[in-house]
Write an enzyme that holds these catalytic residues in place. Sequence first.
Site, PDB file in Angstrom:
ATOM      1  N   CYS A  64       5.461  -5.687   1.553  1.00 31.02           N
ATOM      2  CA  CYS A  64       5.886  -4.308   1.529  1.00 31.02           C
ATOM      3  C   CYS A  64       5.212  -3.587   2.645  1.00 31.02           C
ATOM      4  O   CYS A  64       5.715  -3.466   3.704  1.00 31.02           O
ATOM      5  CB  CYS A  64       5.316  -3.901   0.268  1.00 31.02           C
ATOM      6  SG  CYS A  64       6.013  -2.225  -0.351  1.00 31.02           S
ATOM      7  N   HIS A  67       8.542  -7.346  -3.405  1.00 36.38           N
ATOM      8  CA  HIS A  67       7.157  -7.856  -4.085  1.00 36.38           C
ATOM      9  C   HIS A  67       7.514  -9.242  -4.618  1.00 36.38           C
ATOM     10  O   HIS A  67       7.998  -9.373  -5.658  1.00 36.38           O
ATOM     11  CB  HIS A  67       6.754  -7.081  -5.024  1.00 36.38           C
ATOM     12  CG  HIS A  67       6.094  -5.833  -4.314  1.00 36.38           C
ATOM     13  ND1 HIS A  67       4.565  -5.672  -4.454  1.00 36.38           N
ATOM     14  CD2 HIS A  67       6.545  -4.592  -3.724  1.00 36.38           C
ATOM     15  CE1 HIS A  67       4.234  -4.503  -3.889  1.00 36.38           C
ATOM     16  NE2 HIS A  67       5.390  -3.869  -3.539  1.00 36.38           N
ATOM     17  N   GLY A  86       0.617  -1.011   0.063  1.00 31.50           N
ATOM     18  CA  GLY A  86      -0.061  -0.015   0.097  1.00 31.50           C
ATOM     19  C   GLY A  86       0.814   1.477  -0.042  1.00 31.50           C
ATOM     20  O   GLY A  86       2.051   1.278   0.239  1.00 31.50           O
ATOM     21  N   GLU A  93       5.319 -11.258  -5.544  1.00 34.05           N
ATOM     22  CA  GLU A  93       4.519 -11.672  -6.964  1.00 34.05           C
ATOM     23  C   GLU A  93       5.232 -11.258  -8.297  1.00 34.05           C
ATOM     24  O   GLU A  93       4.758 -11.793  -9.224  1.00 34.05           O
ATOM     25  CB  GLU A  93       3.144 -10.973  -6.403  1.00 34.05           C
ATOM     26  CG  GLU A  93       3.135  -9.723  -6.980  1.00 34.05           C
ATOM     27  CD  GLU A  93       3.600  -8.680  -6.009  1.00 34.05           C
ATOM     28  OE1 GLU A  93       3.764  -7.536  -6.097  1.00 34.05           O
ATOM     29  OE2 GLU A  93       4.083  -9.266  -4.630  1.00 34.05           O
TER      30      GLU A  93
END
Length: 387
Positions: free
Chosen positions: A277, A361, A250, A363
């Site tokens: 994160c 991250h 975020g 992903e």
Amino acid sequence: MTAKSNLPRLLQKPRRAHIVLRDGTVFEGWAAGAEAVVEGEVVFNTAMTGYQEMLTDPSYHGQILTLTTSHVGQVGVNQADAESDRIWAQALVVQDLDLEPSSWRAENGFEQWLEHNNLAVGWGFDTRAIVRHVRTAGAVPGLLITDGTPPEKLADRAAAARGTDGRDLAREVACTQSYEWTGGPWRSPSEAESAAHGDRITVAVVDYGVKRSILRRLVAEGCTVQVVPPTTGAEELTSGGFDGVLLSNGPGDPAAVEGAQAVIAELVGRLPILGICMGCQLLGLALGGRTVKLPYGHHGGNHPVRELSTGRVLVTSQNHNYVVQESSLPREVEVTHINLTDGTLEGLSLPRAGVDAVQYHPEASPGPNDSIELFQRFADRCRGVKS
């Protein structure tokens, strides 16, 4: 193309654009997209690909995104690569815009997409000079002017521009109602669908600005995914039939996210937790640590991170301005990953409570897939609770 009517729209009537930073520095280029004066914190991303993913990543809310790659727009845009329903970056600054997409996956051109989303864009800028300045001065707030206003007329407004410090921007991008996510990762037509690992589990994703690629990876690991607002309480999460909780990425200052630390502190030890994160930063705060702001953040797809338990060096995708201060953490919290560029914390763990978090991250959208196994390990921890 010689006829004016056949020229791309941004070349039919060229408009000047300016960046005016809070410290008084001015950069000049050309404008595309919306005619506006946009305020934000100027950051740069060094990734060579993934401009659509970056612009739709809620973590860029409040920031003017500068891309260091030479050409932007060459693969167009498509629905599958969007990380949310809209563009969240305040504005975009690039060296060169490619106006004709060259990709079989393109559903629209980049210029048309920018205009449809009413985004202010600066192009033809000396992005190298911008990056050199930000690396020296830090992530400086400022203005991108694309409506023709002379920059000297906005000097006072630029001098008062706000950064992300002390701002709970997560509340501005997160969902307000819970919803189920069912979509898995994108696959090429020739790629066979992989089977999920083990029994199906249910995971709550606390939305501080979650990227869809995180949700897709959870689905790929056999998870039923329920996305919940950041206002969701600990009792609601522990009594909701969930096998684990993921704290999402975020924007903004983690220390300013109202109520998050208290809720996470109550969750620790009751359900497996994975933080990504912003989620990593909030976990660090909930465990008794502090967060600090990096000079110009980590934004890119090639950041080297050492996994301390194995000694492996992972090439990671990153997008953050804040980090957990390692020296502030209690002794029982283990540091699991370290950034090899500046030595900052990139991962933490509290093994007795089934808590893990990474600052980067995993992903990897966009970016390398070196850390994709973190999702499998999290799903396995959740299955251990279920059994």
